[in-house]
Design a protein around this motif. Sequence first.
Motif, short mmCIF file in Angstrom:
data_model
loop_
_atom_site.label_atom_id
_atom_site.label_comp_id
_atom_site.label_asym_id
_atom_site.label_seq_id
_atom_site.Cartn_x
_atom_site.Cartn_y
_atom_site.Cartn_z
N GLU A 184 1.02 -1.10 0.10
CA GLU A 184 0.29 0.07 -0.02
C GLU A 184 1.02 1.34 0.01
OE1 GLU A 184 -3.89 0.60 2.09
OE2 GLU A 184 -2.58 1.71 3.32
N VAL A 185 0.46 2.13 -0.94
CA VAL A 185 1.27 3.28 -0.93
C VAL A 185 0.37 4.78 -0.95
CG1 VAL A 185 3.30 2.32 -2.34
CG2 VAL A 185 1.26 3.31 -3.60
N GLU A 186 1.04 5.85 -0.72
CA GLU A 186 0.34 7.07 -0.82
C GLU A 186 1.13 7.92 -2.03
OE1 GLU A 186 0.17 9.04 2.88
OE2 GLU A 186 -0.63 7.49 3.86
N VAL A 187 0.19 8.53 -2.89
CA VAL A 187 0.79 9.41 -3.70
C VAL A 187 0.47 10.72 -3.80
CG1 VAL A 187 1.09 9.75 -6.46
CG2 VAL A 187 1.20 7.39 -5.34
N GLU A 188 1.08 11.80 -3.73
CA GLU A 188 0.60 13.09 -3.88
C GLU A 188 1.09 13.77 -5.22
OE1 GLU A 188 2.04 17.32 -1.56
OE2 GLU A 188 1.67 15.35 -0.28
N ILE A 189 0.18 14.22 -5.80
CA ILE A 189 0.58 15.10 -7.02
C ILE A 189 0.14 16.44 -6.76
CG2 ILE A 189 -0.01 15.37 -9.35
CD1 ILE A 189 -0.89 12.46 -9.31
N GLY A 190 1.07 17.47 -6.71
CA GLY A 190 0.65 18.93 -6.44
C GLY A 190 0.05 19.45 -7.63
N SER A 191 -0.49 20.78 -7.44
CA SER A 191 -1.24 21.31 -8.41
C SER A 191 -0.34 22.57 -8.80
CB SER A 191 -2.64 22.03 -7.90
OG SER A 191 -3.37 22.89 -8.78
N ARG A 192 -0.36 22.81 -10.13
CA ARG A 192 0.32 24.01 -10.85
C ARG A 192 -0.46 25.24 -10.50
NH1 ARG A 192 1.97 20.79 -16.11
NH2 ARG A 192 3.41 19.37 -15.25
N HIS A 193 -1.82 25.19 -10.31
CA HIS A 193 -2.53 26.46 -10.01
C HIS A 193 -2.98 26.47 -8.56
CE1 HIS A 193 -2.99 26.42 -14.35
NE2 HIS A 193 -3.24 25.26 -14.28
N SER A 194 -2.73 27.62 -7.95
CA SER A 194 -3.13 28.18 -6.60
C SER A 194 -4.39 27.89 -6.26
CB SER A 194 -2.31 29.63 -6.12
OG SER A 194 -3.07 30.24 -7.14
N SER A 195 -5.36 28.23 -7.29
CA SER A 195 -6.91 28.05 -6.84
C SER A 195 -7.16 26.56 -6.97
CB SER A 195 -7.71 28.69 -7.84
OG SER A 195 -7.25 28.31 -9.31
N LEU A 196 -6.47 25.60 -7.21
CA LEU A 196 -6.68 24.13 -7.17
C LEU A 196 -5.93 23.34 -6.36
CD1 LEU A 196 -6.97 23.56 -11.13
CD2 LEU A 196 -8.89 23.91 -9.46
N SER A 197 -6.88 22.44 -5.57
CA SER A 197 -5.87 21.69 -4.48
C SER A 197 -5.16 20.50 -5.38
CB SER A 197 -6.75 21.30 -3.39
OG SER A 197 -7.71 20.35 -3.94
N GLY A 198 -4.15 19.66 -4.65
CA GLY A 198 -3.48 18.55 -5.39
C GLY A 198 -4.43 17.72 -5.27
N LEU A 199 -3.74 16.43 -5.69
CA LEU A 199 -4.43 15.14 -5.62
C LEU A 199 -3.55 14.36 -4.47
CD1 LEU A 199 -6.54 13.24 -6.73
CD2 LEU A 199 -5.11 12.61 -8.24
N ASN A 200 -4.49 13.59 -3.59
CA ASN A 200 -3.72 12.67 -2.71
C ASN A 200 -4.45 11.24 -3.15
OD1 ASN A 200 -1.91 14.36 -1.03
ND2 ASN A 200 -3.83 15.50 -0.60
N VAL A 201 -3.63 10.45 -3.09
CA VAL A 201 -4.39 8.93 -3.31
C VAL A 201 -3.39 7.99 -2.52
CG1 VAL A 201 -4.31 7.37 -5.29
CG2 VAL A 201 -4.47 9.62 -5.83
N THR A 202 -4.41 7.06 -2.11
CA THR A 202 -3.95 5.89 -1.42
C THR A 202 -4.12 4.59 -2.47
OG1 THR A 202 -4.58 6.61 0.55
CG2 THR A 202 -4.19 4.31 0.52
N ALA A 203 -3.15 3.73 -2.57
CA ALA A 203 -3.33 2.98 -3.70
C ALA A 203 -2.52 1.57 -3.20
CB ALA A 203 -2.62 3.35 -4.90
N THR A 204 -2.74 0.50 -3.95
CA THR A 204 -1.98 -0.73 -3.88
C THR A 204 -1.29 -0.89 -5.06
OG1 THR A 204 -3.71 -1.52 -2.38
CG2 THR A 204 -2.32 -3.07 -3.53
N VAL A 205 0.12 -1.48 -5.08
CA VAL A 205 0.94 -1.69 -6.32
C VAL A 205 0.38 -3.18 -6.63
CG1 VAL A 205 3.21 -2.03 -6.98
CG2 VAL A 205 2.90 -0.45 -5.00
#
Length: 107
Positions: free
Chosen positions: A65-86
Amino acid sequence: IAFVEEPTMSQRLRDYEEKRDYIRMCLNSEALLRTNGQSHPATCIDLSSSGMQLSVPCPVAPGTEVEVEIGSRHSSLSGLNVTATVVRCQPGEDDLYVLGLQTTTMA
């Protein structure tokens, strides 16, 4: 009598690949992978509603099980946080590994 030609195997495969390409969004975006108490830089290759592919500097065993964080390039949009299984880990280019992840939760 009209005859309907059955699609060939290669036609069906192409139709499936086109469908798959349609539902996957190519990102090539910087990400952060967290696993086993460690953080690793990653690149999110593509993203779909059920999973994603990451390019990472270290192998991660399927079933982890892993966590992945993808930031946003736009200050008005939040990034994406995902819990996933390899679900798979394969050697990639430039001494990197390609992970196939199945999403558990997405926020």
